[in-house]
Design a protein around this motif. Structure first.
Motif, short mmCIF file in Angstrom:
data_model
loop_
_atom_site.label_atom_id
_atom_site.label_comp_id
_atom_site.label_asym_id
_atom_site.label_seq_id
_atom_site.Cartn_x
_atom_site.Cartn_y
_atom_site.Cartn_z
N UNK A 27 31.85 -4.59 36.85
CA UNK A 27 31.73 -5.60 37.91
C UNK A 27 33.05 -6.36 38.00
N UNK A 28 33.19 -7.08 39.08
CA UNK A 28 34.44 -7.77 39.34
C UNK A 28 34.19 -8.98 40.21
N UNK A 29 35.22 -9.75 40.38
CA UNK A 29 35.26 -10.86 41.32
C UNK A 29 36.29 -10.50 42.37
N UNK A 30 36.21 -11.13 43.50
CA UNK A 30 37.22 -10.93 44.55
C UNK A 30 38.04 -12.20 44.68
N UNK A 31 39.35 -12.02 44.68
CA UNK A 31 40.26 -13.14 44.92
C UNK A 31 40.19 -13.48 46.41
N UNK A 32 40.66 -14.65 46.80
CA UNK A 32 40.64 -15.03 48.22
C UNK A 32 41.36 -14.01 49.11
N UNK A 33 42.35 -13.33 48.55
CA UNK A 33 43.08 -12.33 49.33
C UNK A 33 42.39 -10.96 49.32
N UNK A 34 41.22 -10.85 48.65
CA UNK A 34 40.46 -9.61 48.62
C UNK A 34 40.76 -8.72 47.43
N UNK A 35 41.74 -9.09 46.62
CA UNK A 35 42.07 -8.28 45.44
C UNK A 35 40.90 -8.29 44.45
N UNK A 36 40.75 -7.18 43.76
CA UNK A 36 39.75 -7.09 42.70
C UNK A 36 40.29 -7.81 41.47
N UNK A 37 39.44 -8.63 40.87
CA UNK A 37 39.82 -9.35 39.66
C UNK A 37 38.77 -9.06 38.58
N UNK A 38 39.25 -8.57 37.45
CA UNK A 38 38.38 -8.23 36.32
C UNK A 38 38.64 -9.19 35.18
N UNK A 39 37.59 -9.50 34.40
CA UNK A 39 37.84 -10.31 33.22
C UNK A 39 38.23 -9.42 32.05
N UNK A 40 38.65 -10.04 30.97
CA UNK A 40 39.17 -9.30 29.81
C UNK A 40 38.13 -8.36 29.20
N UNK A 41 36.85 -8.68 29.33
CA UNK A 41 35.80 -7.82 28.77
C UNK A 41 35.75 -6.46 29.44
N UNK A 42 36.30 -6.36 30.62
CA UNK A 42 36.28 -5.08 31.34
C UNK A 42 37.07 -4.01 30.59
N UNK A 43 38.06 -4.41 29.81
CA UNK A 43 38.85 -3.44 29.05
C UNK A 43 37.96 -2.68 28.08
N UNK A 44 37.15 -3.39 27.33
CA UNK A 44 36.23 -2.75 26.37
C UNK A 44 35.23 -1.88 27.11
N UNK A 45 34.69 -2.40 28.20
CA UNK A 45 33.68 -1.66 28.97
C UNK A 45 34.26 -0.34 29.49
N UNK A 46 35.45 -0.39 30.07
CA UNK A 46 36.07 0.82 30.62
C UNK A 46 36.41 1.80 29.50
N UNK A 47 36.90 1.32 28.39
CA UNK A 47 37.19 2.22 27.27
C UNK A 47 35.92 2.90 26.78
N UNK A 48 34.81 2.18 26.75
CA UNK A 48 33.54 2.79 26.35
C UNK A 48 33.07 3.82 27.37
N UNK A 49 33.23 3.52 28.64
CA UNK A 49 32.87 4.48 29.68
C UNK A 49 33.68 5.75 29.50
N UNK A 50 34.97 5.60 29.31
CA UNK A 50 35.84 6.77 29.13
C UNK A 50 35.48 7.55 27.87
N UNK A 51 35.11 6.85 26.81
CA UNK A 51 34.68 7.50 25.57
C UNK A 51 33.45 8.37 25.82
#
Length: 135
Positions: A27-51
C-alpha cells in the motif's frame, strides 16, 4: 520514500512495485503531486514478496501470507494455510515438469525416428540438471 527509492532498496523495478500494488500486496500514500509514497516498512514487505516469488509461489499464493509480510517470513514458523498453499504450488510445478519432460521425450523420439538416429538432439547430450554430458 518514492517508488524509485523503494525499487533500489529492494532490488526490484518500479514496474514490479506497481504490479504488487495492483495485486493488493503493498500500500502507499499519494503526494499532492500524485507521486507514490511508501513508508519504510514497505522495504521489508517487498523483500518478503520477492522471497516468496523466488521460492516458486505466485502473487495469488503470496496473498495468503499478507498477515506475515511485515515480519521475517523466512524465519517465521509456517502456518497451516501457508504450508497448504506451498504444497499445492509444488504439486502444480511437479505436474508441469512431468508434462514438459514427457513432451521433450516424445519430441526426442520423433527426431530420432525421423532422422534414422543420425541426428542427436542437443537435449540428448544434457543430463537432468542441464549439464552437458561428458564435460
Amino acid at each position: 520514500m518514492r517508488i524509485g527509492e523503494l525499487a533500489r532498496a529492494t532490488g526490484t523495478t518500479a514496474r514490479a512495485l506497481r504490479h504488487y500494488e495492483q495485486a493488493g500486496l503493498i500500500s502507499l500514500q499519494r503526494a499532492p503531486n500524485g507521486y507514490r509514497i511508501y513508508d519504510e516498512r514497505a522495504v521489508v514487505r517487498v523483500r518478503n514478496i520477492r522471497y516468496l516469488l523466488a521460492a516458486g509461489l505466485t502473487l495469488d499464493d503470496v496473498r495468503v501470507f499478507l498477515p506475515c509480510l511485515d515480519g521475517d517470513v523466512a524465519a517465521a514458523p509456517p502456518s497451516e494455510k501457508g504450508l497448504r498453499v506451498a504444497l499445492e504450488r509444488l504439486a502444480v510445478l511437479n505436474e508441469r515438469i512431468t508434462a514438459q519432460t514427457e513432451a521433450r521425450d516424445r519430441l526426442e523420439a520423433a527426431l530420432r525416428q525421423a532422422t534414422g538416429g543420425r541426428i542427436r538432439p542437443r537435449m540428448c547430450d544434457v543430463d537432468e540438471l542441464g549439464r552437458r554430458r561428458g564435460s
